[in-house]
Design an enzyme around this catalytic site. Structure first.
Site, PDB file in Angstrom:
ATOM      1  CG  ASP A 152      -4.212  37.990 -38.369  1.00  0.00           C
ATOM      2  OD1 ASP A 152      -3.318  38.125 -37.455  1.00  0.00           O
ATOM      3  OD2 ASP A 152      -4.269  37.496 -39.361  1.00  0.00           O
ATOM      4  CG  HIS A 184      -0.148  36.905 -38.167  1.00  0.00           C
ATOM      5  ND1 HIS A 184      -1.349  36.806 -38.746  1.00  0.00           N
ATOM      6  CD2 HIS A 184       0.622  36.105 -38.981  1.00  0.00           C
ATOM      7  CE1 HIS A 184      -1.496  35.722 -39.577  1.00  0.00           C
ATOM      8  NE2 HIS A 184      -0.256  35.289 -39.501  1.00  0.00           N
ATOM      9  CG  ASN A 279       1.992  28.589 -43.546  1.00  0.00           C
ATOM     10  OD1 ASN A 279       1.879  28.838 -44.790  1.00  0.00           O
ATOM     11  ND2 ASN A 279       1.955  29.679 -42.290  1.00  0.00           N
ATOM     12  CB  SER A 353      -0.487  34.412 -42.828  1.00  0.00           C
ATOM     13  OG  SER A 353      -0.874  33.302 -41.865  1.00  0.00           O
TER      14      SER A 353
END
Lengths: 405, 76
Positions: A152, A184, A279, A353
């Site tokens: 990530d 994130h 998403n 996520s």
């Protein structure tokens, strides 16, 4: 075989409703069932389905008979008084008959009256709603001894909730160190591997004793490309990570070929890639989206997002109708509390996520509990997930569940 | 352009040799990944087609880019 109580209706409870007649199943060696019924039970009026030719047995004719024999099936429906029934039972010992059972009353199956799930989870002072819904809050497993990679934006190594934890960091972004400059990555690591109890707010981490491998494959501005991601997967694999969590994706409605080979080769070597479905839906506008790359690859487990009522989150992408393009499983992905960059420490955000590291953490718990790796680990996650009312194209096998022993 | 080269299963043990051949055909190799059987790097569009004919190369795919929403967005 003779049923213990073959004398008619059963009075109550869940006992089956019966007609008072019997179903007789003849042995295959019985050449002439009508003749047998006449001689053994003294039944005079026996209808034979063969008398009706290729047409159906006429109920009016058969209704007057003591017995109707269905020759092709080797079965008869018999109306017998107690004496005749007793004679048939005696005969069943002589190998002419396989069984005598009460005739059951069958009803058309009614339209399903499935009630909607009454689930409504919320964060408490002890646990986030996601840890409660997945059973992670009550799991005796913590991922101890399991290496879990999160590829990530890196990790905030100064975060106080991770003091004393084994965290291995690496950057695959040219010119950037592994320190998370976005948030994130630290959020995803918190959900998958953070603490189950916290001095400030609820516990939020699933595999709270897993060894953390934080690979930075997305830059501080949140972008990356295949070269860095694939290098991160190799790094995780070489380091023996049983689970590789990737909360990243591109809205591409085709399988990206490198991830087909990579997903398969990772499984062959006893690891498992778990990736966010994406998403790109907006279900409020009847836009169902599609699973993007790399989650749409056949050998990568794709994760959809659920809200606190275990309904689908409005943004969670639907199965892409190609091989591998399915949503495989779902996890909590709406209003998820987890770690964030210091000094903020925590943030509550939504997305596939956030669902992905829930499932990755649960995979680490199963890896610890069962010793399974690769395809077996994939299988146990799917097998043990809790089925939902939502369509499988949206949630796959349902909500990932943590082992309870 | 950035590319990912998938080495076929048969040539995975000799992946470094495949990487040398890619270099000779004009690919700038960034990483050789023996665990996955992948080679990443970059190549000009003019030389791209030539890579696919090298023994052991199963596929050459242009890199995708991935971009997260900004940190302040509610949906990540």
């Amino acid at each position: 075989m003779i049923e213990p109580d073959s004398s008619g209706d059963r009075p109550s409870g869940s006992a089956p409703e019966t007609t008072g007649r019997f179903i007789v199943v003849f042995a295959e060696t019985e050449a002439d069932p009508p003749a047998f019924l006449r001689s053994a039970a003294g039944l005079s009026n026996v209808a034979d389905s063969r008398d009706f030719g290729h047409g159906p047995v006429d109920p009016a004719t058969a209704g007057d008979a003591d017995a109707t024999v269905f020759a092709s099936l080797g079965v008869a429906v018999v109306t017998a008084d107690p004496q005749q029934a007793g004679a048939l039972r005696m005969s069943s010992d002589q190998s002419n008959i396989e069984s005598i059972s009460p005739e059951l009353v069958h009803h058309a199956l009614s339209q399903g009256t499935l009630s909607p799930p009454s689930a409504l989870f919320q964060d408490t002072e002890h646990f986030t709603w996601g840890l409660q819904a997945t059973g992670a809050a009550t799991s005796p497993r913590t991922g101890k001894g399991i290496r879990l990679a999160v590829l990530d934006t890196g990790f905030d190594s100064s975060h106080s909730d991770f003091a004393g934890r084994q965290v291995t960091v690496e950057s695959f972004i040219p010119g950037e160190d592994p320190q998370d400059g976005h948030g994130h990555g630290t959020h995803c690591i918190g959900t998958s591997c953070g603490p189950r109890s916290s001095r400030e707010g609820p516990g939020y981490g699933v595999a709270s004793e897993a060894d953390i491998y934080a690979g930075k494959v997305l830059s501080n501005s949140g972008s990356g490309s295949d070269g860095g991601i694939i290098a991160g997967i190799e790094w995780a694999l070489v380091n023996g990570c049983a689970v590789i969590s990737m909360s990243l994706g591109a809205d591409i409605a085709q399988v990206h070929p490198p991830y087909t080979a990579i997903g398969r080769r990772v499984l062959d070597q006893g690891s498992l890639i778990i990736a966010a479905a994406g998403n790109n839906a907006d279900r409020r506008q009847n836009d169902f989206g599609f699973v993007g790359a790399p989650a749409n690859s056949p050998f990568i487990l794709a994760v959809g997002a659920l809200d606190e009522q275990l309904d689908l989150a409005y943004f969670s992408a639907r199965t892409l109708p190609v091989r591998g393009g399915q949503v495989d499983i779902a996890g909590p992905g709406y209003r998820v509390h987890s770690s964030w960059l210091m000094p903020d420490r925590y943030n509550t955000i939504s997305g596939t996520s956030m669902a992905t590291p829930h499932v990755a953490g649960i995979a680490a718990l199963w890896a610890e509990a069962t010793g399974y790796r690769g395809r077996e680990l994939w299988s146990v996650l799917v097998q043990e997930s809790s089925r939902l009312q939502a369509p499988s194209v949206d949630v796959g096998s349902g909500l990932a569940m943590a082992p309870q022993e | 352009m950035k590319v990912t080269v998938t080495v076929d299963d048969e040539h995975r043990p000799s992946i470094h040799h495949v990487a040398e051949q890619l270099g000779l055909r004009g690919m700038v190799v960034d990483r050789v990944l023996p665990g996955l059987g992948m080679i990443t790097g970059s190549v000009t569009a003019a030389l791209l087609a030539g890579l696919g004919t090298i023994d052991g190369v199963a596929a050459v795919d242009e890199d995708l880019t991935y971009r997260l929403p900004s940190p302040g967005d509610a949906v990540q």
